[in-house]
Design a protein around this motif. Structure first.
Motif, short mmCIF file in Angstrom:
data_model
loop_
_atom_site.label_atom_id
_atom_site.label_comp_id
_atom_site.label_asym_id
_atom_site.label_seq_id
_atom_site.Cartn_x
_atom_site.Cartn_y
_atom_site.Cartn_z
N LEU A 202 -12.86 11.16 29.78
CA LEU A 202 -13.00 10.48 31.07
C LEU A 202 -13.81 9.19 30.92
CD1 LEU A 202 -12.51 10.57 34.13
CD2 LEU A 202 -14.62 11.87 34.35
N LEU A 203 -14.90 9.26 30.17
CA LEU A 203 -15.70 8.06 29.92
C LEU A 203 -14.91 7.01 29.16
CD1 LEU A 203 -19.09 9.75 28.90
CD2 LEU A 203 -18.61 8.55 31.04
N LEU A 204 -14.19 7.44 28.11
CA LEU A 204 -13.44 6.50 27.28
C LEU A 204 -12.31 5.83 28.06
CD1 LEU A 204 -12.70 5.22 24.55
CD2 LEU A 204 -11.33 7.27 24.06
N THR A 205 -11.47 6.64 28.71
CA THR A 205 -10.32 6.07 29.41
C THR A 205 -10.74 5.24 30.63
OG1 THR A 205 -10.07 8.21 30.53
CG2 THR A 205 -8.67 7.80 28.64
N THR A 206 -11.82 5.65 31.28
CA THR A 206 -12.31 4.83 32.40
C THR A 206 -12.83 3.49 31.89
OG1 THR A 206 -12.94 6.82 33.63
CG2 THR A 206 -13.92 4.74 34.33
N GLY A 207 -13.52 3.50 30.75
CA GLY A 207 -13.98 2.26 30.15
C GLY A 207 -12.83 1.33 29.81
N ILE A 208 -11.76 1.91 29.27
CA ILE A 208 -10.58 1.10 28.92
C ILE A 208 -9.92 0.56 30.18
CG2 ILE A 208 -8.26 1.21 27.94
CD1 ILE A 208 -9.38 3.32 25.99
N ALA A 209 -9.78 1.44 31.18
CA ALA A 209 -9.10 1.02 32.42
C ALA A 209 -9.88 -0.07 33.16
CB ALA A 209 -8.91 2.23 33.34
N GLN A 210 -11.22 0.00 33.08
CA GLN A 210 -12.03 -0.96 33.83
C GLN A 210 -12.43 -2.19 33.00
OE1 GLN A 210 -11.32 0.85 36.95
NE2 GLN A 210 -12.99 -0.60 37.24
N GLY A 211 -12.11 -2.17 31.71
CA GLY A 211 -12.53 -3.27 30.84
C GLY A 211 -12.04 -4.62 31.30
N SER A 212 -10.78 -4.68 31.75
CA SER A 212 -10.23 -5.96 32.17
C SER A 212 -10.84 -6.44 33.48
CB SER A 212 -8.71 -5.84 32.31
OG SER A 212 -8.38 -4.86 33.27
N GLN A 213 -11.41 -5.52 34.28
CA GLN A 213 -11.98 -5.90 35.57
C GLN A 213 -13.47 -6.21 35.46
OE1 GLN A 213 -11.02 -3.02 38.62
NE2 GLN A 213 -9.04 -2.58 37.72
N TRP A 214 -14.21 -5.40 34.71
CA TRP A 214 -15.65 -5.59 34.60
C TRP A 214 -16.03 -6.52 33.46
CZ3 TRP A 214 -17.31 0.30 34.86
CH2 TRP A 214 -17.00 0.79 36.13
N GLY A 215 -15.10 -6.69 32.48
CA GLY A 215 -15.41 -7.45 31.27
C GLY A 215 -15.74 -6.49 30.15
N TRP A 216 -15.17 -6.73 28.96
CA TRP A 216 -15.32 -5.80 27.84
C TRP A 216 -16.75 -5.76 27.32
CZ3 TRP A 216 -11.69 -2.32 26.93
CH2 TRP A 216 -10.41 -2.59 27.41
N ALA A 217 -17.51 -6.80 27.54
CA ALA A 217 -18.91 -6.82 27.08
C ALA A 217 -19.89 -6.54 28.20
CB ALA A 217 -19.22 -8.17 26.44
N SER A 218 -19.40 -6.11 29.36
CA SER A 218 -20.28 -5.84 30.49
C SER A 218 -21.10 -4.57 30.23
CB SER A 218 -19.46 -5.67 31.77
OG SER A 218 -18.66 -4.50 31.69
N PRO A 219 -22.28 -4.47 30.83
CA PRO A 219 -23.10 -3.27 30.64
C PRO A 219 -22.38 -1.99 31.05
CG PRO A 219 -24.39 -5.03 31.65
CD PRO A 219 -22.97 -5.50 31.64
N GLY A 220 -21.57 -2.06 32.10
CA GLY A 220 -20.87 -0.87 32.55
C GLY A 220 -19.89 -0.35 31.52
#
Length: 501
Positions: A202-220
């Motif tokens: 869940l953590l991994l796939t959510t990170g991938i799904a949100q990467g384009s919105q939050w930014g891949w280097a964002s703290p989130g």
């Protein structure tokens, strides 16, 4: 009947993965949905599928493959029915997540059932059909969804997903009579391990799904990836101390099994990315119509209709399976290099061969990998092994598509950084780059004065074309690295003899 039932259920799961995105604009308009909840119509299914595939495989080894398969098909059909009548996007997102849980059971338990029921050449043919049907689902899902939306509306996409697995459930009584279950005696469901693995995915796939919105280097996003590593470390420690773990780490220690699991990962980077993004390149940079782009994609997907069954016959006649598997990854590398021929305005005949080669690289191993991998594990662990293989398959698809989109937007931004300053009314450069990366050049162009649209179009097309080729080299490099790993892990007489059988 068992084979037909499994293939029917398996068909709609990859269709849901690849075809639902086509319906998003219509869902958004009908349900008045915002961008983020609308994207989770797709993301919720993918995240749930990736989270629960391994867990379902382990559960199937304990409660029985037929019962687990039937339960998964029931969940999938019921969730799809809820999707048909959803009156708001939040309910639709929840239904899609539930469908992902059911789809995970269908894939993991369906593969385990085939491994249990069939042996020898019959097993090879069964898994060849399994691979063919799964490939057809993911390849033609967008086209079928488009036809359903155009003729009956977006809700019929989910109606089909409800009807087909319901038909498969009619074969469950026959399955119960015919299948001799091989279960793990005295085992209990590994609740702690399952919960930890689901949390990690869940953590991994959510990170991938949100990467384009939050930014891949964002703290989130970085926090989600760091959390994934931490939870997986705890998961591995717990599994070592559990008497009946959901993931037997001894299977992961088998280098042949690991090698076979890496083959669909190569397919994700070499084939699935092209299936997802090449139509956007053809329409945006090439100026093709959507119909022409869709027709051209048949060159990429056509090998799926033929090659899985051909490879099954070759293996039955004594051709080593590992030889075909290595060839499949080689073709993915060659295809990535050959696709460099694409240019705006290029004749389709010049790129037909590399498209066919790329499709063949994916199709040769489809189904064959599943059968060979499951043959390496004890029958009572077939569900767990199928769950792990399919977890890596879908997880790598999500990663590959996300990596492609992120790299494309980054390179486009770099290539347009200087030139876009002359077109301030086009919008924020980063936003423009993201829009172009999605295949939409006309959007930013429409914001500038008509007299300057030609110049901006040329700039964006040139940037998109250059970025496409840069990303292709990266994808080819990833496939090459995976090829080296797969060959090294499969090397040896023992591995060759096992896979050939």
């Amino acid at each position: 009947m068992i084979l037909v039932a499994v293939l029917l259920a398996v068909l709609v799961v990859p269709m849901s993965i690849s075809g639902t995105g086509v319906a998003l604009p219509y869902i958004g308009s009908d349900l008045d949905a915002g961008l983020v909840p609308l994207q989770w119509v797709v993301n919720a299914f993918n995240v749930a599928f990736a989270c629960f595939t391994l867990a379902w495989g382990s559960v199937a080894d304990i409660i029985g493959r037929v019962r687990a398969f039937a339960l998964g098909a029931t969940i999938y059909a019921a969730a799809s029915l809820v999707s048909v009548f959803a009156g708001n996007v939040i309910l639709l997102d929840a239904a899609r997540a539930l469908a992902g849980i059911g789809g995970a059971a269908i894939f993991a338990c369906g593969a385990a059932l085939l491994s249990t029921v069939f042996e020898g050449p019959a097993r090879g043919r069964a898994f060849a059909l399994f691979g063919t049907v799964a490939g057809v689902g993911v390849s033609f899902g967008p086209s079928l969804s488009g036809v359903l939306i155009g003729s009956a509306g977006w809700r019929w996409v989910f109606a089909v997903h409800a009807i087909v697995p319901a038909l498969a459930l009619l074969a469950v009584p026959t399955m119960r009579r015919a299948v001799r279950e091989t279960r793990v005696d005295g085992a209990r469901i590994d609740v702690r391990g399952s919960a930890l693995f689901v949390l990690a995915m869940l953590l991994l796939t959510t990170g991938i799904a949100q990467g384009s919105q939050w930014g891949w280097a964002s703290p989130g996003v970085l926090g989600l990836f760091a959390g994934t590593i931490a939870v997986l470390a705890v998961f591995a420690a717990v599994e070592k101390r559990t008497e009946h773990p959901m993931l037997d780490l001894g299977v992961v220690a088998d280098r042949r099994f690991v090698a076979l699991c890496l083959v669909p990962v190569a397919g994700s980077f070499g084939f699935v990315t092209m299936l997802t993004y090449l139509p956007g390149y053809l329409t945006a940079a090439g100026g093709w119509s959507s119909g022409a782009a869709g027709a051209a994609m048949l060159l990429l997907t056509a090998p799926m209709l033929v090659l899985p069954l051909v490879t099954a016959k070759l293996v039955a006649r004594g051709v080593p399976a590992t030889r075909i598997i290595r060839l499949s990854v080689v073709l993915l590398v060659v295809g990535a290099v050959g696709l460099q021929l694409f240019r705006p305005g290029i004749d389709l005949g010049l790129v037909a061969l590399p498209m066919l080669i790329t499709g063949a690289g994916f199709a040769l191993a489809a189904g064959l990998v599943d059968g060979q991998a499951l043959a390496l594990v004890a029958p009572e662990r077939a569900g767990m092994a199928a769950g792990l293989l399919n977890t890596l398959r879908l997880g790598s698809e999500a990663v590959a598509v996300a990596v492609y989109g992120s790299l494309l937007a980054t390179v486009i931004s770099g290539r347009t950084r200087d030139g876009i300053a002359e077109f301030a009314d086009a919008g924020d450069p980063a936003t423009v780059a993201g829009t172009v990366a999605s295949g939409n050049i006309s959007g930013p162009v429409g914001h500038v004065a008509e007299a300057r649209r030609g110049s901006l179009t040329d700039l964006l097309v040139h940037a998109y074309d250059g970025a496409f080729h840069t990303v292709l080299w990266v994808l080819g490099g990833i496939c090459l690295v995976l090829l080296v790993l797969i060959v090294a892990l499969l090397r040896g007489r023992k591995a060759e003899q096992t896979a050939a059988g």
